[in-house]
Write an enzyme that holds these catalytic residues in place. Structure first.
Site, PDB file in Angstrom:
ATOM      1  N   ARG A 149       0.811  -1.212   0.000  1.00 27.18           N
ATOM      2  CA  ARG A 149       0.000   0.000   0.000  1.00 27.18           C
ATOM      3  C   ARG A 149       0.850   1.271   0.000  1.00 27.18           C
ATOM      4  NH1 ARG A 149      -4.177  -0.526   4.297  1.00 27.18           N
ATOM      5  NH2 ARG A 149      -5.468  -1.455   2.690  1.00 27.18           N
TER       6      ARG A 149
ATOM      7  N   HIS B 148       4.034 -10.836   2.084  1.00 24.17           N
ATOM      8  CA  HIS B 148       4.520  -9.925   3.113  1.00 24.17           C
ATOM      9  C   HIS B 148       5.694 -10.520   3.884  1.00 24.17           C
ATOM     10  CE1 HIS B 148       4.024  -7.606   7.038  1.00 24.17           C
ATOM     11  NE2 HIS B 148       4.054  -6.642   6.138  1.00 24.17           N
TER      12      HIS B 148
END
Length: 749
Positions: free
Chosen positions: A462, A492
């Site tokens: 993001r 991640h």
């Protein structure tokens, strides 16, 4: 204000700041009954015949809990014991945090409400209740922030010779000098946009500063409106020379919008400027991307990024002096409601205080900190540079940044792998990295040297999507095999695998961490990382990278817990084992260090553990949906939060296991996105010294002698001084001192 969220008027101490332990936001789930002293009545387990049942109102609302976190940031900005320029930076951080919260969380909630997809939260609140509470609490927090700057920090900066001036504070000569600067450097960049039947209301970009200008035509006496954007690419605060050339200590700034406002006549010749007001819009900037394969994902994401800036407005900040006429025009054209309007004293957008916080005044900053090379990686007398591989063959190495230098550990590991002719392959995940990343340069160098290099680039990180797309393209250009992970999941995990040819055969060297491969944030974020050449860890990473780059859906792991398949269940299994120890009368303990804890299944497991008598410590930086210290539910759970000069970012999960501790570190927080929608990895530590280091860190943060915030049911209470008013232990300063002592002890040995 609804009963589930209260804004409290706090007593002030002698210097006018908040009394120690005060809190603004109280996040509850329902209008629970209260005791005579005003506290919520204890929660009780529903159904006396079922000891495993848990009350319906056992979760705190995650959005309101996040606002409580940002309130803690604001409390640091208001703390007179924090160095002044660091307080200014905390005000800027508060603004940045709240900006992202509105762009993502508030925007998402509004979108779900508008589409009819919103549902009651796990905390039991209706979506509209959550949104109303968010808006009301946000108003209170932003007003406190503005008052703190105006009444406290700005006057103290002035007293220290750091001045944020307004146009009227300048002498005529200084104004004339800045008028020349305006004509030369600012005027050519500006684009005034009129609003009339021939010129529709212009698009207002998210987070930009804008001037709403009302004009009068002297000939026709007609009133007109124009919008003028304050350019993002010019410095927000311009330095003004000191009138005394011998004064080298004072620093003077003037906001860019003040200079522009004073020259509006040049932009609208022949018109009379009636008034002008500053405003700022926050828009929905969360991405929604459907993905099929890697190339389609890349193209779809690039298209969505260009679309992002046209998201719907979710907040309008305006100067408090704005006229009703202009405000109503902005509200109508931007389609915002009354509760989405924030009237604040100028200056708006206190992110600009980062420039002030960068002023070089050592007495107004935290003491200088220099990261040190981990003692196990220190160069020998025969070599100026350490041999990372040799050090890893001797023992596993647990790194803690920023106390241990990133450049002489993780970065050196990747760079040595890239330069070593015996290295055959490098595989690495990249979630966020810096614009001039030596890690990326090393991967490119390795690919150019003929090594097999695989980079798993998460292009949906993001607000870093554009950067990561650019790096993905660059890596591909130089021959790196770039993959985008598993369809439907963000990657991640923080992993690096190096395969090296050695006399006895291939050996795999691994780094498994809690933080991104970003040298810049590694100087500010507290993170852990394990360097190991353990064959089991190497085999696990090989399987995981094969999952990410190819097809290996049934891979099993022995030393790793991997989301979305086994991480939640693996941790809950460990919790259940502690429950069994407690029921059998054996010592039982659970320690958790995370950024956020929201996942209901894991929280319920901790509640069951508490009810069974397990001691549970939760060290959390941000969101916490768990209630602590509630009779009958969480008597044995303590929750603490530490904020300071470094951002607590590492994730640690430790379980007592009847004297044989099981401790994991890795990339996963206890949030739904981490456990269900991301590829995450935790690695089990095996070295007793590493287990002790992690436990000592949690114990210190949780201690009553350490400065921290304690969660008491639904509110956070700050503890930073003892009974005599003396400061409690600074957790981060103590860790820095501990690592420095380890380094000195190693050097003497």
């Amino acid at each position: 204000m609804p009963s589930d969220t209260e804004v409290q008027t706090q007593p002030a101490n002698a210097n006018g700041t908040e009394a120690a332990g005060s809190t603004l936001v109280r996040s509850s789930t329902s209008a629970r009954p209260r005791t005579a002293d005003g506290r919520f009545a204890p929660l009780t387990a529903a159904g006396d015949t079922d000891p495993e049942s848990l009350p319906a109102d056992r979760f705190l609302d995650r959005e309101l809990s996040w606002l409580q976190f940002n309130e803690r940031v604001l409390q640091l900005a208001m703390d007179p014991t924090v160095p002044l320029l660091e307080r200014a930076r905390f005000l800027a951080i508060f603004t940045s945090n709240l900006d992202e919260f509105f762009m993502v969380r508030v925007a998402g909630l509004k979108r779900r409400l508008e589409t009819g997809m919103a549902v009651r939260s796990a905390a039991g609140l209706e979506p509209r209740e959550v949104l109303d509470s968010i808006m009301q609490v946000s108003h209170e927090l932003m007003e406190r922030q503005a008052a703190s700057f105006r009444d406290d920090i700005a006057p103290q900066l002035d007293a220290e010779g750091i001045h944020i001036l307004r146009w009227g504070d300048l002498t005529p000569d200084e104004q004339a000098s800045l008028e020349q600067v305006f004509r030369r450097d600012i005027f050519p960049v500006l684009t005034p946009l009129a609003v009339d039947p021939a010129h529709p209301f212009p698009y207002i970009s998210g987070l930009s500063l804008n001037l709403a200008v009302t004009l009068l035509n002297p000939r026709t006496q007609a009133e007109h409106f124009a919008r003028l954007k304050v350019p993002d690419l010019l410095p927000r605060l311009l330095r003004v020379p000191n009138p005394d050339p011998h004064d080298h200590l004072s620093v003077r700034f003037v906001p860019l919008e003040d200079i522009i406002s004073a020259q509006l006549g040049l932009l609208f010749p022949g018109m009379e400027v009636v008034d002008h007001y500053l405003f700022r819009v926050t828009r929905n900037e969360d991405l929604e991307v459907e993905e099929d394969d890697a190339e389609n994902l890349l193209k779809a994401l690039e298209k969505e990024i260009s679309r992002r800036r046209f998201g719907a407005p979710v907040r309008l900040e305006v100067e408090e002096e704005i006229s009703d006429h202009v405000l109503h025009l902005l509200m109508r054209e931007l389609n915002v409601s009354d509760q989405e309007v924030f009237r604040l004293p100028a200056p708006l957008d206190l992110r600009g205080l980062n420039v002030v916080a960068d002023v070089e005044r050592s007495s107004l900053h935290y003491p200088k900190f220099v990261a040190r090379t981990h003692p196990d990686l220190a160069p020998t007398e025969r070599s100026e540079a350490p041999d990372i591989f040799a050090a890893m063959r001797r023992k596993e190495i647990l790194l803690q940044h920023p106390y241990n230098s990133f450049s002489t550990s993780v970065q050196a590991f990747v760079e040595q792998a890239a330069a070593d002719p015996k290295v055959l392959a490098i595989k690495q995940t990249l979630y966020r990295t810096s614009g001039d990343s030596p890690i990326v340069d090393a991967l490119i160098a390795a690919a150019e040297a003929g090594k097999q290099v695989v980079a798993v680039v998460e292009i949906k990180a993001r607000f870093d999507e554009s950067n990561n797309i650019a790096w993905a393209r660059r890596l591909e250009h130089y021959g790196v095999h770039v993959v985008y992970g598993v369809v439907g999941l963000k990657t991640h995990a923080k992993l690096c695998l190096v395969v090296r040819q050695e006399p006895e055969g291939l050996r795999r060297y691994c780094h498994i961490g809690t933080g991104n491969y970003n040298p810049k944030t590694a100087r500010l974020y507290e993170d852990l990382g394990l360097l190991t050449c353990d064959p089991q860890a190497g085999e696990d990473l090989t399987r995981l990278f094969n999952q990410l780059s190819g097809w290996a859906p049934r891979s099993r792991f022995k030393r790793l817990l991997v989301a979305p398949r086994s991480l939640r269940s693996g941790l809950i299994d460990n919790v259940e084992r502690e429950i069994e120890h407690a029921k059998a009368g054996r010592p039982a303990y659970i320690g958790v260090k995370v950024n956020s804890i929201v996942d209901e299944a894991f929280i319920d497991a901790l509640y069951r553990a508490s009810q069974a008598g397990v001691k549970v410590d939760v060290f959390v930086r941000g969101i916490c949906a768990l209630r602590a210290g509630v009779p009958g539910l969480s008597d044995n759970i303590r929750v603490r939060s530490v904020l300071g000069r470094f951002l607590e970012h590492s994730r640690v999960y430790t379980f007592g296991n009847d004297g044989d501790p099981q401790t994991y570190i890795g990339s996963a927080d206890m949030m739904h996105r981490n456990l269900d929608r991301r590829v995450e990895a935790l690695v089990r530590l095996t070295d007793p010294a590493h287990l002790k280091q992690c436990q000592d860190m949690i114990d210190q943060a949780m201690a009553d002698t350490t400065s921290n915030w304690a969660l008491e049911d639904d509110r956070w209470v700050r503890h930073h001084v003892d009974e005599d008013g003396e400061p409690l232990l600074d957790h981060q300063a103590a860790l820095a001192d501990m690592h420095a002592k380890r380094r000195r002890k190693s050097a003497r040995a």
